[in-house]
Write an enzyme that holds these catalytic residues in place. Structure first.
Site, PDB file in Angstrom:
ATOM      1  N   ASP A 178      71.600  63.534 -11.567  1.00 48.00           N
ATOM      2  CA  ASP A 178      71.615  62.601 -10.625  1.00 48.00           C
ATOM      3  C   ASP A 178      73.290  62.736 -10.006  1.00 48.00           C
ATOM      4  O   ASP A 178      74.194  63.192 -10.892  1.00 48.00           O
ATOM      5  CB  ASP A 178      71.215  60.876 -10.772  1.00 48.00           C
ATOM      6  CG  ASP A 178      71.457  60.442  -9.938  1.00 48.00           C
ATOM      7  OD1 ASP A 178      70.830  60.750  -8.018  1.00 48.00           O
ATOM      8  OD2 ASP A 178      71.362  59.933 -10.190  1.00 48.00           O
ATOM      9  N   SER A 179      73.504  61.534  -9.196  1.00 42.39           N
ATOM     10  CA  SER A 179      74.742  61.476  -8.705  1.00 42.39           C
ATOM     11  C   SER A 179      75.640  60.995 -10.072  1.00 42.39           C
ATOM     12  O   SER A 179      76.769  60.249  -9.873  1.00 42.39           O
ATOM     13  CB  SER A 179      74.916  60.885  -6.647  1.00 42.39           C
ATOM     14  OG  SER A 179      73.968  59.443  -6.776  1.00 42.39           O
TER      15      SER A 179
ATOM     16  N   TYR B  23      75.047  60.953  -2.876  1.00 41.69           N
ATOM     17  CA  TYR B  23      74.412  61.594  -2.558  1.00 41.69           C
ATOM     18  C   TYR B  23      73.904  61.770  -1.220  1.00 41.69           C
ATOM     19  O   TYR B  23      74.221  62.357  -0.268  1.00 41.69           O
ATOM     20  CB  TYR B  23      73.598  62.653  -3.655  1.00 41.69           C
ATOM     21  CG  TYR B  23      74.660  63.558  -4.776  1.00 41.69           C
ATOM     22  CD1 TYR B  23      75.688  63.480  -4.761  1.00 41.69           C
ATOM     23  CD2 TYR B  23      73.668  63.853  -4.858  1.00 41.69           C
ATOM     24  CE1 TYR B  23      75.993  64.400  -5.750  1.00 41.69           C
ATOM     25  CE2 TYR B  23      73.729  64.670  -6.546  1.00 41.69           C
ATOM     26  CZ  TYR B  23      75.407  65.228  -7.331  1.00 41.69           C
ATOM     27  OH  TYR B  23      75.682  66.005  -7.878  1.00 41.69           O
ATOM     28  N   GLY B  24      73.572  59.699  -1.043  1.00 46.23           N
ATOM     29  CA  GLY B  24      72.677  60.247  -0.017  1.00 46.23           C
ATOM     30  C   GLY B  24      73.524  59.595   1.480  1.00 46.23           C
ATOM     31  O   GLY B  24      72.442  59.847   2.063  1.00 46.23           O
TER      32      GLY B  24
ATOM     33  N   CYS C 238      66.781  62.287  -8.617  1.00 49.02           N
ATOM     34  CA  CYS C 238      67.693  62.069  -7.498  1.00 49.02           C
ATOM     35  C   CYS C 238      66.416  62.506  -6.066  1.00 49.02           C
ATOM     36  O   CYS C 238      66.172  63.194  -6.451  1.00 49.02           O
ATOM     37  CB  CYS C 238      68.862  62.922  -7.598  1.00 49.02           C
ATOM     38  SG  CYS C 238      69.311  62.361  -6.175  1.00 49.02           S
TER      39      CYS C 238
ATOM     40  N   THR D 104      67.598  61.386  -3.561  1.00 43.09           N
ATOM     41  CA  THR D 104      68.157  62.293  -1.918  1.00 43.09           C
ATOM     42  C   THR D 104      68.174  64.106  -2.374  1.00 43.09           C
ATOM     43  O   THR D 104      67.533  65.190  -1.288  1.00 43.09           O
ATOM     44  CB  THR D 104      69.737  62.183  -2.154  1.00 43.09           C
ATOM     45  OG1 THR D 104      69.558  61.074  -2.272  1.00 43.09           O
ATOM     46  CG2 THR D 104      70.122  63.272  -0.908  1.00 43.09           C
TER      47      THR D 104
ATOM     48  N   GLU E 170      74.906  51.046  -8.560  1.00 43.75           N
ATOM     49  CA  GLU E 170      75.662  51.999  -9.335  1.00 43.75           C
ATOM     50  C   GLU E 170      76.977  50.968  -9.877  1.00 43.75           C
ATOM     51  O   GLU E 170      77.652  51.057 -11.140  1.00 43.75           O
ATOM     52  CB  GLU E 170      76.236  53.125  -8.265  1.00 43.75           C
ATOM     53  CG  GLU E 170      77.609  53.972  -8.427  1.00 43.75           C
ATOM     54  CD  GLU E 170      76.976  54.720  -9.559  1.00 43.75           C
ATOM     55  OE1 GLU E 170      75.646  54.794  -9.929  1.00 43.75           O
ATOM     56  OE2 GLU E 170      77.163  55.819 -10.476  1.00 43.75           O
TER      57      GLU E 170
ATOM     58  N   CYS F 281      64.860  56.401  -4.461  1.00 38.54           N
ATOM     59  CA  CYS F 281      65.692  56.237  -4.616  1.00 38.54           C
ATOM     60  C   CYS F 281      65.804  56.308  -5.941  1.00 38.54           C
ATOM     61  O   CYS F 281      65.616  55.063  -6.267  1.00 38.54           O
ATOM     62  CB  CYS F 281      66.894  55.595  -4.385  1.00 38.54           C
ATOM     63  SG  CYS F 281      68.905  55.805  -5.054  1.00 38.54           S
ATOM     64  N   THR F 282      66.843  56.690  -6.978  1.00 39.07           N
ATOM     65  CA  THR F 282      66.194  57.334  -8.430  1.00 39.07           C
ATOM     66  C   THR F 282      67.359  55.836  -9.055  1.00 39.07           C
ATOM     67  O   THR F 282      66.440  54.932 -10.448  1.00 39.07           O
ATOM     68  CB  THR F 282      67.005  57.609  -9.380  1.00 39.07           C
ATOM     69  OG1 THR F 282      67.781  58.629  -8.588  1.00 39.07           O
ATOM     70  CG2 THR F 282      65.202  58.626  -9.704  1.00 39.07           C
ATOM     71  N   HIS F 283      68.175  55.210  -8.720  1.00 38.54           N
ATOM     72  CA  HIS F 283      69.031  54.063  -8.684  1.00 38.54           C
ATOM     73  C   HIS F 283      67.949  52.898  -8.544  1.00 38.54           C
ATOM     74  O   HIS F 283      68.231  52.149  -9.152  1.00 38.54           O
ATOM     75  CB  HIS F 283      70.327  53.663  -7.771  1.00 38.54           C
ATOM     76  CG  HIS F 283      71.301  54.590  -8.053  1.00 38.54           C
ATOM     77  ND1 HIS F 283      71.328  55.939  -7.248  1.00 38.54           N
ATOM     78  CD2 HIS F 283      72.838  54.266  -8.541  1.00 38.54           C
ATOM     79  CE1 HIS F 283      72.614  56.254  -7.873  1.00 38.54           C
ATOM     80  NE2 HIS F 283      73.061  55.195  -8.815  1.00 38.54           N
TER      81      HIS F 283
HETATM   82  N1  DGL Z   1      69.888  58.511  -7.156  1.00 35.74           N
HETATM   83  C1  DGL Z   1      69.902  58.398  -6.126  1.00 35.74           C
HETATM   84  C2  DGL Z   1      68.937  59.340  -5.286  1.00 35.74           C
HETATM   85  O1  DGL Z   1      68.382  58.682  -6.222  1.00 35.74           O
HETATM   86  C3  DGL Z   1      71.044  58.370  -4.590  1.00 35.74           C
HETATM   87  C4  DGL Z   1      72.513  57.558  -4.670  1.00 35.74           C
HETATM   88  C5  DGL Z   1      73.377  58.278  -4.175  1.00 35.74           C
HETATM   89  O2  DGL Z   1      72.963  58.585  -2.894  1.00 35.74           O
HETATM   90  O3  DGL Z   1      74.150  59.601  -4.504  1.00 35.74           O
HETATM   91  O4  DGL Z   1      69.188  59.790  -4.243  1.00 35.74           O
END
Ligand code: DGL
Length: 274
Positions: A11-12, A43-44, A75, A77, A154, A186-188
């Site tokens: 993931d990012s 990443y998004g 992730c 994204t 984050e 989004c996994t966040h």
């Molecule tokens: N965890 C990433 C996802 O699930 C998103 C965070 C990012 O934008 O890097 O899309």
């Protein structure tokens, strides 16, 4: 036959640790290499071309000499924007989070109206919408991008009174539009699905892709006879970028990590290639 190689999870940033948590709970014997890429967070906000260039070295690194037996793009994204293209880069199977989440949400919804919270890049692809309608064309889907809240997670700053009020308002508006099931696209968001469930209340069912994905992974390893049967899986964290600020994010979330922590610099990962 037992395959002793670890699983690769990427993931990012900290979001993919939701999948790590679920995999460690359901598959405690598996060794895990987690690659976080705060150097290229978020990443998004990237294009597919940019994401491919950024993630190619990570896939190459994990695939060298088949270091891992399977890669999970933990992730939303990566899973929605470039999963098939990433899978083309390696002979190791690559699994995303979008399909498992959609299958679960389609089963759970009573009113047939599903909300998806994700990054801007994910929402642009319409992947959740498309897959949900492939599963059941009568499903209605509302996708929303909440990039500022991803940043707050984050940084470990998501639980302030201001953010609680804002998130509660956003969830209320989704419920008023008939949404009864909400995918953490989004996994966040998965990492704090308890926060969404608490603010959303009982009439909103939160679907956390991390758990569904870990369950699918367990079935896949089991059917392929690739599951480790010993116990005490090891956990390795590789941070591409600033290790100390990443560890700070973990502390802010009270995420406890056992196992070895390695940092790898951007230069190294760029030189690895595929
Ligand atoms: N965890 C990433 C996802 O699930 C998103 C965070 C990012 O934008 O890097 O899309």
């Amino acid at each position: 036959m037992e395959l002793k190689r670890p699983l690769g999870i990427i993931d990012s940033g900290i979001g993919g640790l939701s999948v790590v948590n679920a995999v460690r709970a359901l598959l405690p014997a598996e060794d895990i290499i987690y690659v976080a890429d705060p150097l290229h967070f978020p990443y998004g906000e990237k294009t597919k071309k940019e994401l491919m260039e950024i993630v190619k070295p990570i896939i190459g690194y994990l695939s060298q000499d088949k270091m891992v037996k399977l890669i999970v793009t933990a992730c939303g994204t990566l899973s929605s924007v470039c999963l098939p293209d990433l899978a083309q880069l390696t002979s190791v199977p690559v699994m995303g989070i979008v399909w498992p989440a959609c299958q679960e949400a389609a089963q759970v919804t009573k009113k047939g109206k599903i909300g998806v919270l994700a990054t801007r890049a994910t929402v642009r692809t319409g992947a959740f919408h498309r897959i949900l309608q492939d599963i059941d064309s009568s499903l209605e889907v509302i996708e929303e991008a909440w990039p500022e809240f991803i940043l707050a997670i984050e940084k470990g700053e998501f639980n302030s009174p201001e953010w609680r009020a804002q998130v509660q308002g956003g969830l209320l508006s989704l419920k008023q539009r008939g949404v009864d099931t909400l995918i953490m696209g989004c996994t966040h968001f998965s990492l704090i699905s308890w926060f969404f469930q608490g603010l959303g209340g009982e009439d909103l069912q939160v679907v956390d892709p991390a758990w569904v994905c870990a369950q699918k992974l367990k079935e896949k390893l089991h059917s392929g006879r690739e599951m480790k049967s010993s116990s005490g899986g090891k956990f390795y964290l590789l941070v591409r970028g600033d290790c100390s600020s990443f560890q700070k994010s973990l502390e802010n979330l009270s995420f406890s990590l056992e196992g070895e922590i390695n940092c790898f610099s951007a230069d190294i990962s760029v030189n690895i290639g595929v």
